[in-house]
Design an enzyme around this catalytic site. Structure first.
Site, PDB file in Angstrom:
ATOM      1  N   TRP A   8       0.798  -1.223   0.000  1.00 29.33           N
ATOM      2  CA  TRP A   8       0.000   0.000   0.000  1.00 29.33           C
ATOM      3  C   TRP A   8       0.832   1.274   0.000  1.00 29.33           C
ATOM      4  O   TRP A   8       0.326   2.340  -0.352  1.00 29.33           O
ATOM      5  CB  TRP A   8      -0.913   0.029   1.236  1.00 29.33           C
ATOM      6  CG  TRP A   8      -0.178  -0.206   2.534  1.00 29.33           C
ATOM      7  CD1 TRP A   8      -0.045  -1.387   3.193  1.00 29.33           C
ATOM      8  CD2 TRP A   8       0.554   0.764   3.295  1.00 29.33           C
ATOM      9  NE1 TRP A   8       0.722  -1.222   4.335  1.00 29.33           N
ATOM     10  CE2 TRP A   8       1.102   0.090   4.417  1.00 29.33           C
ATOM     11  CE3 TRP A   8       0.804   2.135   3.152  1.00 29.33           C
ATOM     12  CZ2 TRP A   8       1.874   0.729   5.381  1.00 29.33           C
ATOM     13  CZ3 TRP A   8       1.577   2.777   4.106  1.00 29.33           C
ATOM     14  CH2 TRP A   8       2.096   2.070   5.209  1.00 29.33           C
ATOM     15  N   ASN A   9       2.113   1.221   0.386  1.00 37.60           N
ATOM     16  CA  ASN A   9       2.817   2.468   0.666  1.00 37.60           C
ATOM     17  C   ASN A   9       3.247   3.243  -0.576  1.00 37.60           C
ATOM     18  O   ASN A   9       3.417   4.453  -0.513  1.00 37.60           O
ATOM     19  CB  ASN A   9       4.007   2.228   1.604  1.00 37.60           C
ATOM     20  CG  ASN A   9       4.982   1.198   1.093  1.00 37.60           C
ATOM     21  OD1 ASN A   9       4.675   0.431   0.179  1.00 37.60           O
ATOM     22  ND2 ASN A   9       6.165   1.162   1.677  1.00 37.60           N
ATOM     23  N   LYS A  32      -2.486  -8.562  -7.639  1.00 34.22           N
ATOM     24  CA  LYS A  32      -3.335  -8.251  -6.489  1.00 34.22           C
ATOM     25  C   LYS A  32      -2.724  -7.085  -5.732  1.00 34.22           C
ATOM     26  O   LYS A  32      -1.681  -7.208  -5.100  1.00 34.22           O
ATOM     27  CB  LYS A  32      -3.459  -9.451  -5.539  1.00 34.22           C
ATOM     28  CG  LYS A  32      -4.565  -9.236  -4.476  1.00 34.22           C
ATOM     29  CD  LYS A  32      -4.351 -10.008  -3.222  1.00 34.22           C
ATOM     30  CE  LYS A  32      -3.470  -9.259  -2.241  1.00 34.22           C
ATOM     31  NZ  LYS A  32      -4.108  -8.005  -1.711  1.00 34.22           N
ATOM     32  N   PRO A  33      -3.384  -5.922  -5.763  1.00 31.87           N
ATOM     33  CA  PRO A  33      -2.885  -4.791  -4.982  1.00 31.87           C
ATOM     34  C   PRO A  33      -3.271  -4.952  -3.515  1.00 31.87           C
ATOM     35  O   PRO A  33      -4.108  -5.791  -3.162  1.00 31.87           O
ATOM     36  CB  PRO A  33      -3.608  -3.596  -5.607  1.00 31.87           C
ATOM     37  CG  PRO A  33      -4.919  -4.176  -6.072  1.00 31.87           C
ATOM     38  CD  PRO A  33      -4.598  -5.585  -6.519  1.00 31.87           C
ATOM     39  N   GLY A  88       6.497  -6.901   0.287  1.00 35.80           N
ATOM     40  CA  GLY A  88       5.765  -6.890   1.545  1.00 35.80           C
ATOM     41  C   GLY A  88       6.625  -7.404   2.676  1.00 35.80           C
ATOM     42  O   GLY A  88       7.858  -7.314   2.628  1.00 35.80           O
ATOM     43  N   SER A  89       5.982  -7.964   3.681  1.00 38.32           N
ATOM     44  CA  SER A  89       6.698  -8.374   4.887  1.00 38.32           C
ATOM     45  C   SER A  89       7.520  -9.638   4.652  1.00 38.32           C
ATOM     46  O   SER A  89       7.196 -10.466   3.792  1.00 38.32           O
ATOM     47  CB  SER A  89       5.718  -8.608   6.030  1.00 38.32           C
ATOM     48  OG  SER A  89       4.985  -9.801   5.825  1.00 38.32           O
ATOM     49  N   GLU A 110      10.749  -8.623  -2.498  1.00 34.05           N
ATOM     50  CA  GLU A 110      11.304  -7.400  -1.910  1.00 34.05           C
ATOM     51  C   GLU A 110      10.648  -7.288  -0.548  1.00 34.05           C
ATOM     52  O   GLU A 110       9.484  -6.896  -0.436  1.00 34.05           O
ATOM     53  CB  GLU A 110      11.015  -6.192  -2.801  1.00 34.05           C
ATOM     54  CG  GLU A 110      11.874  -4.982  -2.468  1.00 34.05           C
ATOM     55  CD  GLU A 110      11.260  -4.103  -1.396  1.00 34.05           C
ATOM     56  OE1 GLU A 110      11.638  -4.274  -0.213  1.00 34.05           O
ATOM     57  OE2 GLU A 110      10.420  -3.270  -1.730  1.00 34.05           O
ATOM     58  N   LEU A 111      11.388  -7.652   0.494  1.00 37.63           N
ATOM     59  CA  LEU A 111      10.811  -7.841   1.818  1.00 37.63           C
ATOM     60  C   LEU A 111      11.254  -6.739   2.782  1.00 37.63           C
ATOM     61  O   LEU A 111      11.675  -5.679   2.361  1.00 37.63           O
ATOM     62  CB  LEU A 111      11.189  -9.233   2.337  1.00 37.63           C
ATOM     63  CG  LEU A 111      10.856 -10.389   1.376  1.00 37.63           C
ATOM     64  CD1 LEU A 111      11.323 -11.720   1.937  1.00 37.63           C
ATOM     65  CD2 LEU A 111       9.374 -10.422   1.052  1.00 37.63           C
ATOM     66  N   CYS A 144      10.144   0.852   2.993  1.00 36.33           N
ATOM     67  CA  CYS A 144      11.013  -0.267   3.357  1.00 36.33           C
ATOM     68  C   CYS A 144      12.481   0.128   3.433  1.00 36.33           C
ATOM     69  O   CYS A 144      13.291  -0.606   3.999  1.00 36.33           O
ATOM     70  CB  CYS A 144      10.832  -1.420   2.372  1.00 36.33           C
ATOM     71  SG  CYS A 144      11.114  -0.958   0.658  1.00 36.33           S
ATOM     72  N   GLU A 242      11.916  -3.808  12.041  1.00 38.93           N
ATOM     73  CA  GLU A 242      11.564  -2.653  11.220  1.00 38.93           C
ATOM     74  C   GLU A 242      10.394  -1.889  11.833  1.00 38.93           C
ATOM     75  O   GLU A 242       9.421  -2.481  12.291  1.00 38.93           O
ATOM     76  CB  GLU A 242      11.196  -3.138   9.817  1.00 38.93           C
ATOM     77  CG  GLU A 242      10.827  -2.052   8.840  1.00 38.93           C
ATOM     78  CD  GLU A 242      10.490  -2.617   7.467  1.00 38.93           C
ATOM     79  OE1 GLU A 242      10.904  -2.022   6.460  1.00 38.93           O
ATOM     80  OE2 GLU A 242       9.819  -3.665   7.408  1.00 38.93           O
ATOM     81  N   GLU A 319      14.635  -5.272  -8.869  1.00 43.20           N
ATOM     82  CA  GLU A 319      13.712  -4.510  -9.697  1.00 43.20           C
ATOM     83  C   GLU A 319      14.413  -3.246 -10.154  1.00 43.20           C
ATOM     84  O   GLU A 319      15.342  -2.755  -9.502  1.00 43.20           O
ATOM     85  CB  GLU A 319      12.441  -4.155  -8.912  1.00 43.20           C
ATOM     86  CG  GLU A 319      11.605  -5.377  -8.558  1.00 43.20           C
ATOM     87  CD  GLU A 319      10.350  -5.048  -7.782  1.00 43.20           C
ATOM     88  OE1 GLU A 319       9.432  -5.880  -7.789  1.00 43.20           O
ATOM     89  OE2 GLU A 319      10.288  -3.964  -7.166  1.00 43.20           O
TER      90      GLU A 319
END
Length: 338
Positions: A8-9, A32-33, A88-89, A110-111, A144, A242, A319
Site C-alpha cells: 500500500w505504501n 493483487k494490490p 511486503g513483509s 522485496e521484503l 522499506c 523494522e 527490480e
C-alpha cells in the site's frame, strides 16, 4: 503468466515497477494490490487499456483482508503461473516461497528492511541531518528503505541530536491535503498502536525520549508525533525490527568496527546509509555492509536506473535498471549441427 502482489505504501510505483518489465518481456500479468489501496490499481489498469494494452494481458484481483491469503495460495500453487513477484513483509514472503516450491516457480521478493544510518566523526553534519530527515520521515517513515537505526559517533552525537531536534520542530503534522502539511498520517490506527508499543518498550529499556513519543488523537486515530529517541538499547524491539513510523532510534559508537557490527547485526539487508568524508573509509565500510542498497552521504537513493533489492532476509532478485527485466526472462541454449 506472472502473478504479483503489491503493498500500500507506494500503490502506483510498486505496480509500474513490476508490471512494466513483465510486459516488456512478453509476459501477461495478474496482480493483487493491497486491500488498503485498491483504487490506484484500478486506475492504472484503466490507463493501460486506454493506452492500447489488450484487455486481458494485465488483470487485477481485488480482495479484502480475509480473502487475501487464498489469493496468494492460488497464485503460488496454480501451475499456469510461472513467476511470482511480491513486495511486503518478510513473514509473508517466506510463506509464498514455501507454497511456490511444489511448482518450482521463479520468485522475486522485496521484503522488510531495518536500515542503519551511520554518522562517523568526520561526517558533514548538515548533510547528514538533511539526509536523515529525507530518509526517516518521508511518507511518515512508512517505506522499506527508511532509516530505522541511527548509529552516531559519540563525539558528534550531541550536536547531531540537537540539530535534528531543531529540524523536526519545524514539521507540521496533518492531513496530506491540508496546505502546509509536511508529515501525514500512518496507514491505520493499528500502525499507530504498533509504533507506540515500540516507543514505550524502548523507553522502559532505558532510552530517552527527546521529542514526541505519542499519538496525536486530536488530528485523528492515524497520527503519531515525529519522535526522537536516544540511548536506545540494541536489544529493544524498535532496534531489532523494522518500524513503519516516524521514529528516530539513536545509539552511539566509538570505533568503525563497532558501527559496522551494529549495522550488520540484523537478519535483514535491504538498505543502509553512512556519512563520512574519508574515501578510504567509504570503500572500506561500503564493502563490509551487508545490504543490497547503500547510500553514502545521501538519504534518498532509489532510482529507476539502479537495481533495487536486498540480501539476507530482505529478499531475492532485483527490480529496476536492466537487471529488472531479467527477472521475467529465461535463458535458453540451443546447439545446431548442420
Amino acid at each position: 503468466v506472472t502473478a504479483m502482489i503489491t503493498p500500500w505504501n507506494f500503490p502506483f510505483a510498486m505496480i509500474t515497477r513490476k508490471v512494466g518489465p513483465a510486459l516488456a518481456a512478453g509476459c501477461s500479468v495478474v496482480l493483487k494490490p493491497s486491500e488498503l489501496t485498491p483504487l490506484t490499481a484500478i486506475a492504472v489498469k484503466r490507463l493501460a487499456v486506454r493506452a492500447g494494452l489488450p484487455e486481458n494481458v494485465f488483470q487485477l484481483v481485488i480482495s479484502d483482508k480475509e480473502s487475501t491469503p487464498g489469493v496468494g495460495k492460488e497464485f503460488c500453487t496454480n501451475p499456469i503461473v510461472k513467476k511470482i513477484s511480491f513486495t511486503g513483509s518478510t513473514a509473508v514472503g517466506k510463506q509464498l516461497m514455501k507454497m511456490s516450491s511444489d511448482t518450482v516457480k521463479r520468485i522475486s521478493l522485496e521484503l522488510g528492511g531495518n536500515a542503519a544510518f551511520i554518522v562517523f566523526d568526520d561526517a558533514d553534519l548538515e548533510q547528514s541531518i538533511k539526509a536523515a530527515i529525507a530518509s526517516k520521515f518521508r511518507n511518515a517513515g512508512q517505506t522499506c528503505v527508511c532509516a530505522d537505526r541511527f548509529i552516531v559517533h559519540e563525539s558528534v552525537q550531541e550536536e547531531f541530536v540537537s540539530r535534528l531536534v531543531e529540524e523536526v520542530a519545524k514539521f507540521q503534522v496533518g492531513p496530506g491535503m491540508t496546505q502546509g502539511t509536511t508529515m501525514g498520517p500512518l496507514i491505520t490506527d493499528t500502525a499507530v498502536q504498533n509504533v507506540k508499543e515500540k516507543v514505550d518498550d524502548a523507553i522502559s529499556g532505558g532510552a530517552d525520549c527527546v521529542v514526541g513519543g505519542s499519538p496525536i488523537p486530536e488530528l485523528g486515530p492515524n497520527f503519531f508525533e515525529p519522535t526522537i529517541l536516544r540511548n536506545v538499547s540494541p536489544s529493544s524491539s524498535i532496534w531489532k525490527t523494522e518500524t513503519f513510523g516516524p521514529v528516530v532510534a539513536i545509539t552511539s559508537f566509538r570505533t568503525e568496527e563497532e558501527a559496522v557490527d551494529l549495522a550488520n547485526d540484523t537478519t535483514t539487508g535491504l538498505a543502509s546509509y553512512f556519512f563520512s568524508q574519508d574515501m578510504n573509509r567509504i570503500f572500506r565500510v561500503g564493502a563490509r555492509l551487508e545490504n543490497g542498497l547503500i547510500g553514502v552521504n545521501e538519504g534518498i537513493i532509489s532510482t529507476a536506473t539502479a537495481p533495487f533489492g536486498g540480501v539476507k532476509e530482505s529478499g531475492l532478485g532485483r527490480e529496476g535498471s536492466a537487471a529488472g527485466i531479467t527477472e521475467y526472462l529465461e535463458t535458453k541454449y540451443m546447439f545446431i549441427n548442420t
